[in-house]
Design an enzyme around this catalytic site. Structure first.
Site, mmCIF file in Angstrom:
data_model
loop_
_atom_site.group_PDB
_atom_site.id
_atom_site.type_symbol
_atom_site.label_atom_id
_atom_site.label_comp_id
_atom_site.label_asym_id
_atom_site.label_seq_id
_atom_site.Cartn_x
_atom_site.Cartn_y
_atom_site.Cartn_z
ATOM 1 N N HIS A 1 42.513 43.737 40.597
ATOM 2 C CA HIS A 1 42.581 43.294 41.847
ATOM 3 C C HIS A 1 43.514 42.091 42.089
ATOM 4 C CE1 HIS A 1 39.255 45.639 43.352
ATOM 5 N NE2 HIS A 1 38.435 45.372 42.345
ATOM 6 N N CYS B 1 46.439 43.963 44.873
ATOM 7 C CA CYS B 1 46.869 43.788 46.211
ATOM 8 C C CYS B 1 47.603 42.753 46.467
ATOM 9 C CB CYS B 1 45.540 43.734 47.182
ATOM 10 S SG CYS B 1 44.713 45.514 47.112
#
Length: 426
Positions: free
Chosen positions: A269, A312
């Site tokens: 992430h 991301c």
């Protein structure tokens, strides 16, 4: 893997850890079918006892993709462990036993025929021949593998591939004059050189706000296979906290004295210029890159340093005109986002950084086939690396990713920054 299949493995765990024979045909079959890599096989077989090997295998199989259950079942049958196979698919027991009986009868008949034919071999001069499937005789040399390559090296029209899975990694091996026509002082080919690859794959983020990154195991396994085929020295580290990532990278930079190039791949992430450890703590990407620059890692001066960041870069979703680390839905299954040759070499020279998405946006991950970014990288390197340098390859990577759409019509494109001074060929 489907929940019902995971439940089958869980409810029969005691029987498997007690009776399963891991070493031998079963493990070889799982590697052959790309459920496990050679490195994973070695890790499992390194366990001290058979029970520990079985326990480790039962931990790993449920995380090896949607086909792992069926391949495991077939592997049990192939390795003579039919009783355990029946625990997974009891409805197939009768058919399995019937097939086994037929195979035994065929083997018996063949043995009798071979005995009558004096083992079915005839000697003609100095040439030994063996019976063909048509009943005639063929020269065994006819079975030599062909050296011709007929693979299509164009990128696929449809992306992402809904059938993409673990093990779908095959390099096209061709010679292309376009690569060799570059001036020698402007290019370097790194296939089968001493290149070091470190993959950090964060999947589980317990007790944090971040979701489990389903599908990332496909990315990690196929990356291992890709770099293994390229002849690189690769290692994978799973589920590291921010502190563990920092420690791992600082240890890594001390071991790079003899390598020709270094590649770091982060699967996690993320947000703008950060990736997260499994403890939810951020670590700055700029800091990670700085660990390997000329000032902090002299061993890599004048050597390529490649960074692939699957994470991301923010929380926005790109709708395009008329997705990214966060883990969100896309087509063909549930997709989620992952919100010195000269006298002086510049400190930050010879670096190539590829991000899965542009700043502020999420990147997309399919829970069944992995991330768009990593899938595009693997497909492009497999098909075009024999003739194109890394900058040209990533034009195709961008093109592929830009074709993809989520169910809601969201899109994504990757971004690269480079200070490379020569063309880099895988």
């Amino acid at each position: 893997m489907e929940k019902s299949h995971r439940d089958k493995l869980r409810t029969n765990r005691v029987a498997f850890t007690r009776d399963l024979q891991v070493e031998g045909d079963l493990m070889d079959y799982l590697v052959q079918e790309s459920v496990f890599t050679l490195a994973m096989k070695e890790t499992i077989l390194a366990e001290r006892t058979r029970h520990q090997q079985a326990s480790k295998l039962m931990d790993d199989v449920p995380r090896r993709g949607p086909k792992a259950f069926d391949v495991f079942y077939k592997g049990l049958c192939e390795s003579g462990q039919g009783d355990l196979a029946d625990l997974l698919k009891p409805e197939l027991r009768e058919g399995r036993l019937s097939k086994l009986e037929r195979e035994r009868n065929i083997e018996k008949d063949m043995s009798q025929k071979m005995a009558k034919m004096n083992l079915g071999l005839t000697k003609t001069g100095n040439l030994m021949t063996a019976p063909s499937d048509q009943g005639g005789y063929v020269n065994p040399s006819a079975y030599q593998p062909s050296s011709e390559v007929d693979e299509v090296d164009e990128i696929p029209e449809v992306f992402p591939d809904p059938q993409y899975e673990i093990g779908q990694v095959k390099l096209i091996q061709k010679h292309d004059d376009r690569a060799s026509q570059d001036k020698a002082d402007e290019r370097i080919t790194y296939r089968n050189k001493k290149c070091r690859v470190l993959i950090i794959n964060n999947e589980d983020f317990p007790n944090t706000k971040f979701a489990f990154r389903f599908g990332t195991h496909i990315d990690a396994t196929n990356l291992e296979l890709l770099f293994e085929n390229l002849g690189y020295n690769k290692s994978i580290r799973n589920n590291l906290t921010a502190e563990e990532i920092d420690k791992e990278l600082n240890n890594e930079k001390l071991s790079l004295k003899d390598c020709d190039a270094f590649i770091l791949i982060l699967l996690s992430h993320g947000d703008n210029d950060v990736v997260y450890g499994t403890d939810g703590v951020a670590i700055n990407i700029s800091y990670i890159k700085s660990l390997f620059n000329g000032a902090n890692c002299p061993a890599l001066i004048d050597k390529p340093k490649l960074f692939f960041i699957q994470a991301c870069q923010g929380k926005e979703k790109d709708s395009g005109y008329h997705v990214s680390d966060g883990d969100i839905n896309a087509p063909f299954g549930e997709v989620e986002s992952d919100a010195e040759k000269e006298s002086v070499v510049p400190r930050d020279a010879d670096v190539f950084v590829a991000y899965a998405t542009t700043p502020g946006l999420v990147s997309w991950r399919n829970t069944q086939t992995g991330t768009w970014f990593i899938q595009a990288i693997i497909q492009t390197i497999c098909k075009k690396s024999y003739k194109e340098d890394i900058n040209t390859l990533f034009l195709s990577v961008n093109n592929l990713i830009a074709r993809a759409r989520t169910q809601a019509g969201r899109v994504q494109v990757s971004i690269q920054h480079t200070t490379l001074r020569k063309k880099f060929y895988f």
